[in-house]
Design a protein around this motif. Structure first.
Motif, PDB file in Angstrom:
ATOM      1  N   ALA A   1       0.756  -1.067   0.001  1.00 47.74           N
ATOM      2  CA  ALA A   1      -0.060   0.092   0.086  1.00 47.74           C
ATOM      3  C   ALA A   1       0.904   1.169   0.094  1.00 47.74           C
ATOM      4  O   ALA A   1       0.248   2.440  -0.093  1.00 47.74           O
ATOM      5  CB  ALA A   1      -1.031  -0.009   1.128  1.00 47.74           C
ATOM      6  N   GLY A   2       2.086   1.214   0.233  1.00 53.94           N
ATOM      7  CA  GLY A   2       2.925   2.101   0.407  1.00 53.94           C
ATOM      8  C   GLY A   2       2.515   3.219   1.763  1.00 53.94           C
ATOM      9  O   GLY A   2       2.686   4.266   1.509  1.00 53.94           O
ATOM     10  N   ALA A   3       2.412   2.374   2.669  1.00 52.32           N
ATOM     11  CA  ALA A   3       1.829   3.225   3.863  1.00 52.32           C
ATOM     12  C   ALA A   3       3.318   4.050   4.392  1.00 52.32           C
ATOM     13  O   ALA A   3       4.461   3.664   4.130  1.00 52.32           O
ATOM     14  CB  ALA A   3       1.743   2.098   4.928  1.00 52.32           C
ATOM     15  N   PRO A   4       2.838   5.182   4.869  1.00 49.73           N
ATOM     16  CA  PRO A   4       3.817   5.898   5.270  1.00 49.73           C
ATOM     17  C   PRO A   4       5.136   5.579   5.909  1.00 49.73           C
ATOM     18  O   PRO A   4       6.188   6.051   5.691  1.00 49.73           O
ATOM     19  CB  PRO A   4       3.241   7.071   6.457  1.00 49.73           C
ATOM     20  CG  PRO A   4       1.828   6.849   5.989  1.00 49.73           C
ATOM     21  CD  PRO A   4       1.689   5.392   5.545  1.00 49.73           C
ATOM     22  N   GLU A   5       5.051   4.633   7.023  1.00 49.15           N
ATOM     23  CA  GLU A   5       6.077   4.034   7.514  1.00 49.15           C
ATOM     24  C   GLU A   5       7.165   3.271   6.603  1.00 49.15           C
ATOM     25  O   GLU A   5       8.242   3.043   7.140  1.00 49.15           O
ATOM     26  CB  GLU A   5       5.634   3.205   8.804  1.00 49.15           C
ATOM     27  CG  GLU A   5       5.051   1.952   8.350  1.00 49.15           C
ATOM     28  CD  GLU A   5       3.320   2.019   8.439  1.00 49.15           C
ATOM     29  OE1 GLU A   5       2.839   1.042   8.333  1.00 49.15           O
ATOM     30  OE2 GLU A   5       2.909   3.259   8.158  1.00 49.15           O
ATOM     31  N   VAL A   6       6.634   2.902   5.354  1.00 50.48           N
ATOM     32  CA  VAL A   6       7.649   2.150   4.694  1.00 50.48           C
ATOM     33  C   VAL A   6       7.586   2.854   3.179  1.00 50.48           C
ATOM     34  O   VAL A   6       7.957   2.135   2.308  1.00 50.48           O
ATOM     35  CB  VAL A   6       7.042   0.652   4.442  1.00 50.48           C
ATOM     36  CG1 VAL A   6       7.449  -0.050   5.778  1.00 50.48           C
ATOM     37  CG2 VAL A   6       5.752   0.320   3.983  1.00 50.48           C
ATOM     38  N   ALA A   7       6.978   4.031   3.140  1.00 52.43           N
ATOM     39  CA  ALA A   7       6.760   4.692   1.593  1.00 52.43           C
ATOM     40  C   ALA A   7       8.064   4.824   0.866  1.00 52.43           C
ATOM     41  O   ALA A   7       8.043   4.624   0.021  1.00 52.43           O
ATOM     42  CB  ALA A   7       6.154   6.064   2.031  1.00 52.43           C
ATOM     43  N   GLU A   8       9.086   5.094   1.693  1.00 51.91           N
ATOM     44  CA  GLU A   8      10.647   5.304   0.868  1.00 51.91           C
ATOM     45  C   GLU A   8      10.867   3.794   0.542  1.00 51.91           C
ATOM     46  O   GLU A   8      11.342   3.768  -0.633  1.00 51.91           O
ATOM     47  CB  GLU A   8      11.671   5.908   1.987  1.00 51.91           C
ATOM     48  CG  GLU A   8      12.651   6.274   1.102  1.00 51.91           C
ATOM     49  CD  GLU A   8      13.468   7.400   1.908  1.00 51.91           C
ATOM     50  OE1 GLU A   8      14.736   7.802   1.248  1.00 51.91           O
ATOM     51  OE2 GLU A   8      13.374   7.701   3.030  1.00 51.91           O
TER      52      GLU A   8
END
Length: 218
Positions: free
Chosen positions: A99-106
């Motif tokens: 999902a590209g969640a904020p905690e793993v977006a990068e």
């Protein structure tokens, strides 16, 4: 060196068996802090190494100490030693990454970029591997993801059996010399007769190709 020579060298230096999967075996360093992942045939190894290097600052991939391509298309990675995590934790990490969640977006952005390159450059490169076993825990407690990229083994090996000339045309012999020697520890066993038949068919395809392209280097 060949994959087998790399394995024997590390065993002689005191490394010990640490497990096996379909594509690679793992050895553990004498002090227990590092793992050697050795595959006889892994076209995606350089892309995994690139991911670990490019995403190192996220601390969400394993520490990569060294990466070497081995004779015949094998791959050696020296990584920090990792331990399994409960499946719900692994599945949650995979969902966040997808999902590209904020905690793993990068990390997700780097995964997409490197995977797109692999899909463009490699025949039979598979989709991202969402296996929960690919999320593990480092000694400092953080979760990391590894082995996201893989060759589509069922499609590749089915093609090698049915149309070896296509495999010979798309993957140089020097990059698949040991493709019938992957461990298959999870999906195996692999029938020895089938392995030998595939070796013979690929050797014949290489011979036909060399006859047509006598100066072509494999």
């Amino acid at each position: 060196m060949t994959p087998r020579e790399a394995e024997q060298k590390l065993l002689g230096d005191g490394w010990t068996p640490g497990g096996a999967g379909d594509w690679a075996i793992a050895l553990r360093s004498p002090d227990g802090t590092r793992a050697a992942r050795i595959s006889p045939f892994d076209p995606t190894g350089p892309y995994s190494a690139a991911l670990y290097a490019q995403a190192a600052h996220t601390r969400q991939v394993p520490v990569l100490y060294a990466h070497r391509r081995l004779t015949g298309g094998g791959d050696l990675q020296l990584l920090e030693w990792l331990t399994p995590v409960p499946e719900p934790d692994a599945a949650a990490f995979h969902r966040a990454l997808a999902a590209g969640a904020p905690e793993v977006a990068e990390l997700a952005a780097i995964v997409r970029r490197v995977h797109a390159q692999a899909r463009c450059e490699l025949p039979w490169c598979g989709p991202l591997d969402r296996n929960p076993a690919n999320v593990m825990r480092a000694a400092d407690g953080r979760l990391v993801v590894l082995d996201l990229f893989y060759a589509d083994g069922p499609a590749l090996y089915a093609t090698a059996a049915a149309d070896p000339d296509r495999v010979a045309a798309l993957i140089p012999e020097a990059e698949r010399r040991f493709m019938t020697e992957i461990p298959m520890a999870s999906s195996g066993p692999w029938d020895p007769a089938a392995r030998e038949s595939m070796r013979a068919a690929l050797a014949a395809a290489d011979a036909r190709r060399a006859a047509v392209h006598p100066t072509r280097q494999t």
